[in-house]
Write an enzyme that holds these catalytic residues in place. Sequence first.
Site, short mmCIF file in Angstrom:
data_model
loop_
_atom_site.label_atom_id
_atom_site.label_comp_id
_atom_site.label_asym_id
_atom_site.label_seq_id
_atom_site.Cartn_x
_atom_site.Cartn_y
_atom_site.Cartn_z
CG ASN A 190 -49.63 26.39 2.02
OD1 ASN A 190 -49.56 26.43 3.24
ND2 ASN A 190 -48.68 25.83 1.28
CG ASP A 194 -45.81 27.59 4.35
OD1 ASP A 194 -46.48 26.82 3.66
OD2 ASP A 194 -46.08 27.86 5.55
CG ASP A 217 -53.76 24.00 -4.00
OD1 ASP A 217 -54.01 22.90 -4.52
OD2 ASP A 217 -52.60 24.41 -3.77
CG HIS A 235 -49.50 21.71 3.25
ND1 HIS A 235 -48.51 20.95 3.81
CD2 HIS A 235 -50.02 20.98 2.24
CE1 HIS A 235 -48.41 19.81 3.15
NE2 HIS A 235 -49.33 19.80 2.19
CD GLU A 290 -55.19 19.43 -2.56
OE1 GLU A 290 -54.74 18.54 -3.31
OE2 GLU A 290 -54.64 20.53 -2.39
#
Length: 494
Positions: free
Chosen positions: A128, A187, A217, A221, A248
Amino acid sequence: MRLRALTLTTAVVSSVVVPAAAAPQRTNTEARPLAATEGPIVQMFGWPWDSLAEECRSSLGPSGYAAIQVSPPTEHVQLAGEGYPWYEDYQPVSYELRSRRGDAEQFGNMVSACNAAGVKVYVDVVLNHMSGSGSQGSGPGSGGTEYAKYDYPGTYVDSDFHDCRRDIADYTDKWEVRNCELVGLADLKTESTEVRDTQTAYLNELVDMGVSGFRVDAAKHMAPQDIAAVVDGLHKTPPGATPYVYQEVIADATTSASEYTGHGDATTFAYTDRVAGAFADGSVSGLRNLPDELSLKSEQAVVFVANHDTERSSPTLTYKDGAAYDLANAFAMAFPYGTARVQSGFDFGSNTDAGPPSDSNGFTEPAGCGDGSAWVCTHRHQLVAGMAGFSSAVSGAGVTDWWDNGSNLIAFGRGDAGFVAFNSGGAQGSAREQVTREFTTSLPAGTYCDVMTGRFENGECTGEAVEVSSDGTFTAMVEANSGVALHENAELGS
């Protein structure tokens, strides 16, 4: 397309059968078939590569664990001014294999050693984002790479990051959750073909080294299709299997975990809240209906009592709770919902930011499970370790012969392959004590090793032996915060 070279150095009794999880049936044409995990995973949080290689040989393999989840192996920030905290590992600055746990050669040797011991290796991967605002000016990464936020030479440039360069402010806005910054972390523009190709190349380097799967992970997002595009390009693992992918996803009213199950499994934090809470309170009888309380299908879920985040941020039950914690992990491996993952990390005391035991330069010291060690070896505790083999022995069998006392005592079988009993009466300082009773099972007559009290090795048992009569009954004493676990692969004299 710009190409980038990657260098990777009252009692209730029931005989109703609750079916076990069926094999995944994925009819979505966009869904990617998954490799199955054939037993529990251990998250070896923070362990260095050389120590992990030895632990696979000496403990994890012999105990029967199916796989380990290892910390991110990529080069990361170094935050000396903050005492080298644990979260350094989740701020990559390149995809080179030069972390505080070791280099590419040490990583490769670990993967080979664990595979040889029958333990698959799943890597925690950060896709991410890269480094965060707080690491600016902190110096080179763990492998010596100079970097700046939004500028990672040889890996990413400014245009590879989203334009929303501020923290997420509104978690009810799905666009913002996926395009703005998670606590100041740069990001990545994961919808970009260039970014996706770079990430797929990194993951494939790991697969080619013998890695069998990945934990993604902060998947919440990223858009599900972005993750799917990355993993769809993965190489096969020997002997031609698809790498196992689990993500996740901290679900909420805006984002559901089921959005991500077309291309991988997902974590379910609702399970953590429910099971950890039950064993912390000592009221476990309600867990019989656990699958009906959860949104994910069993074959899509990865479950755990605690992970490296929850034990620090929402500690309902952690390693600090001792036997209650171990018993909850044993339940997770005994009950047929999801793929169980056990957390084994290190003692961080009262400092929730503390990193693993390290030298003066922030590089992780060898891990071990000896007396006085700072490492918390939950996977070796007998209540937990004995259940790895139990999990494998009962795979595919549903729940039978359920019994509970409406409170702290439960027992159930897994077909005719295994049977367990749990006494959570000692949870959180309760004065409840041991219980002796007769249990009814579907096990064949025989003498079995109770694998919660000792190891079954070479046909012998270092713990209690339990005699099951011809009618399937046995009598046993169950200590508070303990249990009994019998299975067909631990029958004495067999």
